[in-house]
Design a protein around this motif. Structure first.
Motif, PDB file in Angstrom:
ATOM      1  N   THR A 229       0.871  -1.448  -0.132  1.00 53.60           N
ATOM      2  CA  THR A 229       0.096   0.034  -0.059  1.00 53.60           C
ATOM      3  C   THR A 229       0.763   1.276   0.030  1.00 53.60           C
ATOM      4  O   THR A 229       1.673   1.535   0.857  1.00 53.60           O
ATOM      5  CB  THR A 229      -0.891   0.085   1.256  1.00 53.60           C
TER       6      THR A 229
ATOM      7  N   GLN B 202       0.062  12.681  -9.700  1.00 58.80           N
ATOM      8  CA  GLN B 202      -0.953  11.624 -10.472  1.00 58.80           C
ATOM      9  C   GLN B 202       0.004  10.850 -11.342  1.00 58.80           C
ATOM     10  O   GLN B 202      -0.425   9.612 -11.627  1.00 58.80           O
ATOM     11  CB  GLN B 202      -1.593  12.577 -11.408  1.00 58.80           C
TER      12      GLN B 202
ATOM     13  N   ALA C 229       1.037   8.062  -8.911  1.00 60.00           N
ATOM     14  CA  ALA C 229      -0.188   7.094  -8.701  1.00 60.00           C
ATOM     15  C   ALA C 229      -0.514   6.118 -10.006  1.00 60.00           C
ATOM     16  O   ALA C 229      -0.639   4.959  -9.703  1.00 60.00           O
ATOM     17  CB  ALA C 229      -1.223   7.772  -8.480  1.00 60.00           C
TER      18      ALA C 229
ATOM     19  N   GLY D  90       0.166   2.273  -9.357  1.00 61.32           N
ATOM     20  CA  GLY D  90      -1.055   1.190  -9.483  1.00 61.32           C
ATOM     21  C   GLY D  90      -0.965   0.340 -10.492  1.00 61.32           C
ATOM     22  O   GLY D  90      -1.334  -0.845 -10.384  1.00 61.32           O
TER      23      GLY D  90
ATOM     24  N   ARG E 243      -1.935  -0.996  -3.857  1.00 61.71           N
ATOM     25  CA  ARG E 243      -2.970  -0.397  -3.317  1.00 61.71           C
ATOM     26  C   ARG E 243      -2.481   0.926  -3.222  1.00 61.71           C
ATOM     27  O   ARG E 243      -1.386   1.476  -2.831  1.00 61.71           O
ATOM     28  CB  ARG E 243      -3.575  -0.902  -2.145  1.00 61.71           C
ATOM     29  N   LEU E 244      -3.489   1.900  -3.210  1.00 60.80           N
ATOM     30  CA  LEU E 244      -3.139   3.286  -3.499  1.00 60.80           C
ATOM     31  C   LEU E 244      -3.991   4.221  -2.202  1.00 60.80           C
ATOM     32  O   LEU E 244      -5.098   4.246  -2.176  1.00 60.80           O
ATOM     33  CB  LEU E 244      -3.100   4.196  -4.753  1.00 60.80           C
TER      34      LEU E 244
ATOM     35  N   LEU F  23      -4.258   8.206  -1.669  1.00 59.42           N
ATOM     36  CA  LEU F  23      -4.091   9.542  -2.355  1.00 59.42           C
ATOM     37  C   LEU F  23      -4.455  10.388  -1.493  1.00 59.42           C
ATOM     38  O   LEU F  23      -5.355  10.492  -1.099  1.00 59.42           O
ATOM     39  CB  LEU F  23      -5.015   9.609  -3.933  1.00 59.42           C
TER      40      LEU F  23
ATOM     41  N   PRO G 232     -11.460   7.270  -7.144  1.00 59.76           N
ATOM     42  CA  PRO G 232     -11.035   6.027  -7.135  1.00 59.76           C
ATOM     43  C   PRO G 232     -11.355   5.176  -8.174  1.00 59.76           C
ATOM     44  O   PRO G 232     -12.608   5.095  -8.577  1.00 59.76           O
ATOM     45  CB  PRO G 232     -11.621   5.458  -5.872  1.00 59.76           C
TER      46      PRO G 232
ATOM     47  N   ARG H 299      -9.256  -0.691  -4.578  1.00 57.26           N
ATOM     48  CA  ARG H 299      -7.648  -0.575  -4.122  1.00 57.26           C
ATOM     49  C   ARG H 299      -7.190   0.801  -4.070  1.00 57.26           C
ATOM     50  O   ARG H 299      -5.908   0.935  -3.602  1.00 57.26           O
ATOM     51  CB  ARG H 299      -6.638  -1.455  -5.106  1.00 57.26           C
ATOM     52  N   THR H 300      -7.972   1.828  -4.132  1.00 54.74           N
ATOM     53  CA  THR H 300      -7.734   3.105  -4.073  1.00 54.74           C
ATOM     54  C   THR H 300      -8.588   3.958  -3.127  1.00 54.74           C
ATOM     55  O   THR H 300      -9.855   3.648  -3.204  1.00 54.74           O
ATOM     56  CB  THR H 300      -7.866   3.811  -5.401  1.00 54.74           C
ATOM     57  N   THR H 301      -7.858   4.621  -1.968  1.00 55.38           N
ATOM     58  CA  THR H 301      -8.725   5.533  -1.123  1.00 55.38           C
ATOM     59  C   THR H 301      -8.216   6.955  -1.384  1.00 55.38           C
ATOM     60  O   THR H 301      -7.164   7.256  -1.765  1.00 55.38           O
ATOM     61  CB  THR H 301      -8.377   5.017   0.135  1.00 55.38           C
TER      62      THR H 301
END
Length: 234
Positions: free
Chosen positions: A3, A15, A18, A22, A27-28, A30, A41, A45-47
């Protein structure tokens, strides 16, 4: 699964980082002060997190909200183009608070998780850290400090299994550099100073971050990876 927490994730470099991380399956998380500027998202897997790196409580809260944190990318930063005499103390302190102390706050908050997960830190420094440039006093000092913070944390935290590195690009097209890159005279002078003759793309910075975060860089710590097209060779 790794993560990655990326600060300054709404910026051009953030960006690109990411997207690169990714693509490796990470997992990201941001984080930025302007969450509205963050892309929604793409998957579970992205928050998304609102983060103010000048606020210690905000840093701690965001780190606590990220599960399995194993990579911190310090990409949050600001630029103020003023000479030494034009720069007031409050502005000087604010730039350092975001670019340097903010990275330290995040690193300190993330230390327990990174130590537990065998993690890494990659910060975005700049060639301004070691090449003196007019009209960028506070920014240059902040990036010089960030580069040395990288070395010091690498030394102190190696025993905790945490690798700490940085990437130092020359000018990257972004909102932060749009003003100078709109000046043909600046562009001509800058490109003449870069042997490869081109700005550094945000994707190049992202690729360097992805490398430093990868197992391929398992023996690399305390290093500043310079992306300047040969500018510092002159």
């Amino acid at each position: 699964m790794t993560t990655a927490l990326i600060t300054g994730a709404a910026g051009a470099i953030g960006q690109a980082i990411a997207a690169a991380l990714g693509a490796t399956g990470m997992r990201l998380a941001l984080a930025d002060t302007d969450v509205a500027a963050l892309a929604p998202p793409a998957n579970e897997r992205t928050t998304i997190h609102r983060l103010d790196v000048t606020d210690e409580a905000s840093c701690a809260a965001v780190v606590a909200a990220v599960d399995g944190l194993s990579l911190l990318v310090n990409a949050a930063g600001i630029m103020v183009r003023r000479t030494a005499l034009e720069t007031d103390v409050a502005t000087f302190q604010h730039v350092l608070d975001v670019n340097l102390t903010g990275a330290y706050r995040m690193a300190k908050a993330a230390h327990p998780a990174l130590a537990a997960n065998g993690g890494a830190i990659v910060s975005i420094s700049s060639t301004h850290a070691f090449l003196a440039a007019k009209n960028s006093l506070a920014y240059g000092v902040s990036k010089a400090g960030l580069s040395h913070l990288t070395r010091l944390l690498a030394l102190e935290w190696a025993a905790d299994g945490i690798r700490v590195n940085a990437v130092a690009p020359t000018v990257v097209p972004s909102a932060m550099t749009a003003d100078v890159l709109a000046d043909p005279g600046y562009v001509d002078r800058k490109m003449a100073a870069i042997p490869l003759g081109a700005p550094i793309a945000a994707a190049h910075v992202a690729a360097a971050v992805a490398y430093l975060a990868s197992p391929a860089a398992a023996s690399t710590t305390g290093q500043i990876l310079v992306l300047d097209g040969g500018e510092s060779l002159a």
